[in-house]
Motif scaffolding. Sequence first.
Motif, PDB file in Angstrom:
ATOM      1  N   PRO A 253       0.800  -1.232   0.000  1.00 36.89           N
ATOM      2  CA  PRO A 253       0.000   0.000   0.000  1.00 36.89           C
ATOM      3  C   PRO A 253       0.832   1.280   0.000  1.00 36.89           C
ATOM      4  O   PRO A 253       0.549   2.212  -0.744  1.00 36.89           O
ATOM      5  CB  PRO A 253      -0.844  -0.123   1.271  1.00 36.89           C
ATOM      6  N   ASP A 254       1.910   1.307   0.781  1.00 41.44           N
ATOM      7  CA  ASP A 254       2.702   2.563   0.847  1.00 41.44           C
ATOM      8  C   ASP A 254       3.438   2.823  -0.462  1.00 41.44           C
ATOM      9  O   ASP A 254       3.817   3.955  -0.776  1.00 41.44           O
ATOM     10  CB  ASP A 254       3.678   2.506   2.023  1.00 41.44           C
ATOM     11  N   VAL A 255       3.659   1.761  -1.265  1.00 38.78           N
ATOM     12  CA  VAL A 255       4.273   1.953  -2.590  1.00 38.78           C
ATOM     13  C   VAL A 255       3.180   2.354  -3.577  1.00 38.78           C
ATOM     14  O   VAL A 255       3.314   3.329  -4.325  1.00 38.78           O
ATOM     15  CB  VAL A 255       4.980   0.666  -3.057  1.00 38.78           C
ATOM     16  N   ALA A 256       2.064   1.620  -3.532  1.00 39.34           N
ATOM     17  CA  ALA A 256       0.970   1.861  -4.495  1.00 39.34           C
ATOM     18  C   ALA A 256       0.482   3.301  -4.424  1.00 39.34           C
ATOM     19  O   ALA A 256       0.153   3.914  -5.445  1.00 39.34           O
ATOM     20  CB  ALA A 256      -0.167   0.896  -4.227  1.00 39.34           C
ATOM     21  N   GLU A 257       0.491   3.874  -3.223  1.00 42.78           N
ATOM     22  CA  GLU A 257      -0.088   5.234  -3.112  1.00 42.78           C
ATOM     23  C   GLU A 257       0.780   6.281  -3.810  1.00 42.78           C
ATOM     24  O   GLU A 257       0.327   7.387  -4.095  1.00 42.78           O
ATOM     25  CB  GLU A 257      -0.309   5.586  -1.640  1.00 42.78           C
ATOM     26  N   THR A 258       2.031   5.919  -4.120  1.00 43.96           N
ATOM     27  CA  THR A 258       2.896   6.896  -4.820  1.00 43.96           C
ATOM     28  C   THR A 258       2.977   6.609  -6.319  1.00 43.96           C
ATOM     29  O   THR A 258       3.730   7.258  -7.033  1.00 43.96           O
ATOM     30  CB  THR A 258       4.324   6.839  -4.235  1.00 43.96           C
ATOM     31  N   LEU A 259       2.238   5.590  -6.789  1.00 43.50           N
ATOM     32  CA  LEU A 259       2.308   5.204  -8.214  1.00 43.50           C
ATOM     33  C   LEU A 259       1.726   6.315  -9.088  1.00 43.50           C
ATOM     34  O   LEU A 259       0.604   6.766  -8.867  1.00 43.50           O
ATOM     35  CB  LEU A 259       1.526   3.905  -8.434  1.00 43.50           C
ATOM     36  N   VAL A 260       2.520   6.761 -10.063  1.00 45.07           N
ATOM     37  CA  VAL A 260       2.046   7.755 -11.038  1.00 45.07           C
ATOM     38  C   VAL A 260       1.655   7.004 -12.311  1.00 45.07           C
ATOM     39  O   VAL A 260       2.439   6.219 -12.852  1.00 45.07           O
ATOM     40  CB  VAL A 260       3.148   8.792 -11.362  1.00 45.07           C
ATOM     41  N   THR A 261       0.414   7.217 -12.757  1.00 46.70           N
ATOM     42  CA  THR A 261      -0.038   6.499 -13.963  1.00 46.70           C
ATOM     43  C   THR A 261      -0.207   7.501 -15.109  1.00 46.70           C
ATOM     44  O   THR A 261      -0.299   8.705 -14.886  1.00 46.70           O
ATOM     45  CB  THR A 261      -1.394   5.795 -13.697  1.00 46.70           C
ATOM     46  N   ALA A 262      -0.218   6.965 -16.312  1.00 43.29           N
ATOM     47  CA  ALA A 262      -0.442   7.787 -17.514  1.00 43.29           C
ATOM     48  C   ALA A 262      -0.784   6.830 -18.644  1.00 43.29           C
ATOM     49  O   ALA A 262      -0.537   5.628 -18.536  1.00 43.29           O
ATOM     50  CB  ALA A 262       0.826   8.584 -17.843  1.00 43.29           C
ATOM     51  N   PRO A 263      -1.307   7.311 -19.745  1.00 41.89           N
ATOM     52  CA  PRO A 263      -1.573   6.416 -20.888  1.00 41.89           C
ATOM     53  C   PRO A 263      -0.281   5.705 -21.308  1.00 41.89           C
ATOM     54  O   PRO A 263       0.778   6.341 -21.414  1.00 41.89           O
ATOM     55  CB  PRO A 263      -2.071   7.374 -21.966  1.00 41.89           C
ATOM     56  N   SER A 264      -0.367   4.398 -21.522  1.00 42.56           N
ATOM     57  CA  SER A 264       0.834   3.622 -21.890  1.00 42.56           C
ATOM     58  C   SER A 264       1.295   4.004 -23.291  1.00 42.56           C
ATOM     59  O   SER A 264       0.493   4.351 -24.154  1.00 42.56           O
ATOM     60  CB  SER A 264       0.506   2.128 -21.820  1.00 42.56           C
ATOM     61  N   ILE A 265       2.615   3.945 -23.516  1.00 42.82           N
ATOM     62  CA  ILE A 265       3.144   4.233 -24.860  1.00 42.82           C
ATOM     63  C   ILE A 265       3.637   2.962 -25.540  1.00 42.82           C
ATOM     64  O   ILE A 265       4.092   2.985 -26.666  1.00 42.82           O
ATOM     65  CB  ILE A 265       4.265   5.282 -24.803  1.00 42.82           C
ATOM     66  N   ASP A 266       3.599   1.838 -24.805  1.00 39.86           N
ATOM     67  CA  ASP A 266       3.885   0.542 -25.436  1.00 39.86           C
ATOM     68  C   ASP A 266       3.231  -0.505 -24.548  1.00 39.86           C
ATOM     69  O   ASP A 266       3.247  -0.361 -23.321  1.00 39.86           O
ATOM     70  CB  ASP A 266       5.410   0.293 -25.515  1.00 39.86           C
ATOM     71  N   LYS A 267       2.657  -1.520 -25.158  1.00 42.48           N
ATOM     72  CA  LYS A 267       2.032  -2.571 -24.359  1.00 42.48           C
ATOM     73  C   LYS A 267       2.261  -3.910 -25.055  1.00 42.48           C
ATOM     74  O   LYS A 267       2.065  -4.005 -26.274  1.00 42.48           O
ATOM     75  CB  LYS A 267       0.526  -2.326 -24.205  1.00 42.48           C
ATOM     76  N   ILE A 268       2.759  -4.897 -24.322  1.00 40.07           N
ATOM     77  CA  ILE A 268       2.974  -6.218 -24.932  1.00 40.07           C
ATOM     78  C   ILE A 268       2.404  -7.290 -24.010  1.00 40.07           C
ATOM     79  O   ILE A 268       2.271  -7.058 -22.810  1.00 40.07           O
ATOM     80  CB  ILE A 268       4.472  -6.541 -25.148  1.00 40.07           C
ATOM     81  N   VAL A 269       2.091  -8.418 -24.599  1.00 39.58           N
ATOM     82  CA  VAL A 269       1.766  -9.617 -23.818  1.00 39.58           C
ATOM     83  C   VAL A 269       2.777 -10.670 -24.251  1.00 39.58           C
ATOM     84  O   VAL A 269       2.905 -10.951 -25.442  1.00 39.58           O
ATOM     85  CB  VAL A 269       0.331 -10.106 -24.089  1.00 39.58           C
ATOM     86  N   THR A 270       3.571 -11.164 -23.301  1.00 36.63           N
ATOM     87  CA  THR A 270       4.590 -12.142 -23.666  1.00 36.63           C
ATOM     88  C   THR A 270       4.396 -13.419 -22.849  1.00 36.63           C
ATOM     89  O   THR A 270       4.238 -13.351 -21.640  1.00 36.63           O
ATOM     90  CB  THR A 270       6.017 -11.554 -23.480  1.00 36.63           C
ATOM     91  N   PRO A 271       4.379 -14.565 -23.528  1.00 32.08           N
ATOM     92  CA  PRO A 271       4.237 -15.827 -22.797  1.00 32.08           C
ATOM     93  C   PRO A 271       5.530 -16.127 -22.037  1.00 32.08           C
ATOM     94  O   PRO A 271       6.589 -15.561 -22.334  1.00 32.08           O
ATOM     95  CB  PRO A 271       3.995 -16.846 -23.912  1.00 32.08           C
ATOM     96  N   LEU A 272       5.430 -16.994 -21.062  1.00 33.89           N
ATOM     97  CA  LEU A 272       6.622 -17.363 -20.293  1.00 33.89           C
ATOM     98  C   LEU A 272       6.901 -18.849 -20.477  1.00 33.89           C
ATOM     99  O   LEU A 272       5.992 -19.669 -20.336  1.00 33.89           O
ATOM    100  CB  LEU A 272       6.441 -17.061 -18.795  1.00 33.89           C
ATOM    101  N   ARG A 273       8.109 -19.133 -20.842  1.00 33.33           N
ATOM    102  CA  ARG A 273       8.501 -20.536 -20.904  1.00 33.33           C
ATOM    103  C   ARG A 273      10.000 -20.665 -20.704  1.00 33.33           C
ATOM    104  O   ARG A 273      10.752 -19.707 -20.900  1.00 33.33           O
ATOM    105  CB  ARG A 273       8.076 -21.180 -22.222  1.00 33.33           C
ATOM    106  N   SER A 274      10.388 -21.867 -20.278  1.00 29.76           N
ATOM    107  CA  SER A 274      11.807 -22.242 -20.191  1.00 29.76           C
ATOM    108  C   SER A 274      12.049 -23.239 -21.313  1.00 29.76           C
ATOM    109  O   SER A 274      11.251 -24.172 -21.494  1.00 29.76           O
ATOM    110  CB  SER A 274      12.098 -22.903 -18.846  1.00 29.76           C
TER     111      SER A 274
END
Length: 395
Positions: A253-274
Amino acid sequence: MAMNELRTQVAVVGGGPAGSLLAYLLRLEGIDSVVIERRSRDYVLGRVRAGVIEHGTAQLLRDVGLGERMDAEGFVHDGVNLAFGGSLLRIDFRGLIDRYVVIYGQTQLQRDLYDALDRAEIPLLDESDDVTLDGIEGTEPTVTFRRHGETHTIRCDYVAGCDGVHGVTPQYIPGSLRRTYERIYPFVWVGVLSPTPPVNDELIYANHETGFALCSMRNEHLSRYYVQGSADDSVDDWPDDRFWETLSLRLPPDVAETLVTAPSIDKIVTPLRSFVAEPMSFGRLYLAGDAAHIVPPTGAKGLNLAISDVYYLSRALAERYRTGSEEALQSYSDRALSRVWKAVRFSWWMTQLMHRFPGVHDDFDRKIQRTELEYLAGSEHARRAMAENYAGMPL
Ligand code: FAS
Ligand code: PHB
């Protein structure tokens, strides 16, 4: 350069970090190479990927004259934070093992590498398609490809397969010799780049009952965040509002309350595998980087492994041209794989430790996860082990 029929010492397939650094390291040893890249130069330079440079990797880049912009624009981090149970646990690399990592985006490093190729006048043949290899069991293999409507063939002594996870060169290792090892994780990472100040001055890896989150950055005005998503998620499932709400929920919570948000300028979805394919060489073909192995980005190892592979390969090729001995080339695969597997293990360990495994983990698994985190909190030895893996095992 007169095309169609070319001759060089090493043909490098793939112009990502592995291929471009290899070509540059070979040049430092007086060995000629040509880099054949499928995408355009701008496309490669536009990819947003890794962000953490290990201690040893940063030193290697400095030693070969590629550290100037990294040291000017990168950020030295003496530690990293794990968030669980509403608070942060810091893993103090500097205090525990006197090492650090450098936060420097792969995008920036790729730019440095292409600039180095240009300065050294090493040919980067981008927009090259339909690469095929021939003669890799002989002494003069060839690489044939199409570029700008014409077919070209490069005759060479050796071929370096640096063409990544979707590359073609791994298929030239005979299936009868090839052993593969794979673990597919039942979730994805949704990654966002936002023009906002980072929420914290060091990275935060968060284990939350709803899932994983990671807070990273590129500079003091550009943040890189990730949250765990469902295996079948796409970018469309993650509008900014949902992303920010999920990230905020998963941070203390003490970290989340300082989070600054804005419209994203890049967004990806990447799968995870080894994934690891052995061996990493056959005949005159040598694989390096994602062409041979994939790690979940949890341990920040993918880029660093590509660099250690080509460090070993360039030294082995240099020995061959200097002395005629192929001994180092013959042991390249085993030597690279020894370091690869340690990174694969750590990346797997971090992934197991920090994520929810829907339909896989039960209450026992979740208790083990929490106990592992509390063991780290209570044991300097456990934190030292994590520090040496995260900051990077010796080259
Ligand atoms: P790369 O995939 O970077 O480069 C291979 C190159 O070969 C590409 O430019 C490709 O266009 C080219 N190529 C492919 N087929 C070809 C062909 N047939 N002919 C010619 N060229 C061909 N790692 C981290 O540590 N942290 C991260 O957050 C992270 N995020 C990632 C996100 C994504 C979407 C992906 C795909 C990877 C991510 N990685 C991350 C891993 C990444 O950084 C890799 O480890 C790193 O790029 C490996 O470098 P290369 O081995 O050079 O492979
Ligand atoms: C990033 O900054 O993109 C990054 C950092 C650490 C990781 C993965 C990605 O483990």
